[in-house]
Design a protein around this motif. Sequence first.
Motif, mmCIF file in Angstrom:
data_model
loop_
_atom_site.group_PDB
_atom_site.id
_atom_site.type_symbol
_atom_site.label_atom_id
_atom_site.label_comp_id
_atom_site.label_asym_id
_atom_site.label_seq_id
_atom_site.Cartn_x
_atom_site.Cartn_y
_atom_site.Cartn_z
ATOM 1 N N SER A 49 34.813 40.453 45.187
ATOM 2 C CA SER A 49 33.210 39.628 45.638
ATOM 3 C C SER A 49 33.687 37.953 45.826
ATOM 4 O O SER A 49 34.981 37.860 44.911
ATOM 5 N N LYS A 52 32.611 35.061 42.866
ATOM 6 C CA LYS A 52 33.857 35.575 42.284
ATOM 7 C C LYS A 52 34.702 35.192 42.032
ATOM 8 O O LYS A 52 35.562 34.964 40.798
ATOM 9 N N GLY A 56 36.878 37.841 38.995
ATOM 10 C CA GLY A 56 35.435 38.095 38.455
ATOM 11 C C GLY A 56 34.950 39.508 38.585
ATOM 12 O O GLY A 56 34.193 40.239 38.801
ATOM 13 N N SER A 57 35.633 39.633 40.047
ATOM 14 C CA SER A 57 35.173 40.678 40.585
ATOM 15 C C SER A 57 35.497 42.678 39.647
ATOM 16 O O SER A 57 36.462 42.095 38.838
#
Length: 306
Positions: A49, A52, A56-57
């Motif tokens: 993403s 993110k 963070g994905s």
Amino acid sequence: MNTSEWRLYVRMIVKDKVLYMLMIPGLLYYLIYKYVPMYGVIIAFQKYSLGKGIMGSAWVGLEHFRNFFTTHNAWLLIRNTLLLNAYELLIVFPAPIVLALLLNELRHVLFKRLVQTVSYLPHFISTVVIAGMLVNFLSPSTGIVNHLLMRFGIEPIFFMAEPQWFRTIYIGSELWQKVGWESILYLAAISGINPALYEAAKIDGAGRWQQVQHITLQGMIPVMVVLFMIKIGNIMEIGVQKVILLYNPLIYETADVINSFVYRRGLIQADFSFATAVGLFQSVIGLVLVVFFNRMAKKYTETSLW
């Protein structure tokens, strides 16, 4: 490595410091544009993403690889990619070798230079321009090829809409574009052959073909082996720019390759993780093939990449 070896190593570097400094731009290029971006391969195992970011994905493991191999056209893409590369190895790869041998046999200097210049020129034409030329030349209404066919009583052919013609068009354009430029390396290899070998062969009664077979070709083998292994490493890839410029949905059956599929899925549909996974698959296959053929080359010849 002991102290004396270190000192010898340092002295060698200091002695050739100018040569090592010349290497710095090339090393920086590969470091910045080839190795640092490899960090992004992580997204092949994530549902990436943009918001993110990479760290963070969500992690999805091998999901994208499974999705690729279960798509209805995965094996069609692999088949088309392998076939185009196989035809290129069989037709385009030997052509510069033959041209270099023929040019080496020419004794008329001006004619030799003319042939070299004419054969080199297509390399400098943009792929976009070449694709445009092909589309215009092969047009069923205004193309020169169909005009010639009609003169012989043959009905116009819609080359760019019939799947069976795509591979011929692609390989033919690759041959025209690459044969002259790639012959330069082979001509350089020929120029490095000791002329005394030819003189000795003449004394022993060897004809021109025997000299070519036992001296010229033998002197070209190291270059041939290296270039062959480089092409083998790219066997799962293809010149996607030309494919995208020439293909259309009517000829996906033979024209759609892995890279063009990745372009549509990754850039147009913004599925970056899936595109990265497929690209990683191609790279791994290429690495395995290069390692394998390098071992074969080292075993059966005196030339290898490492």
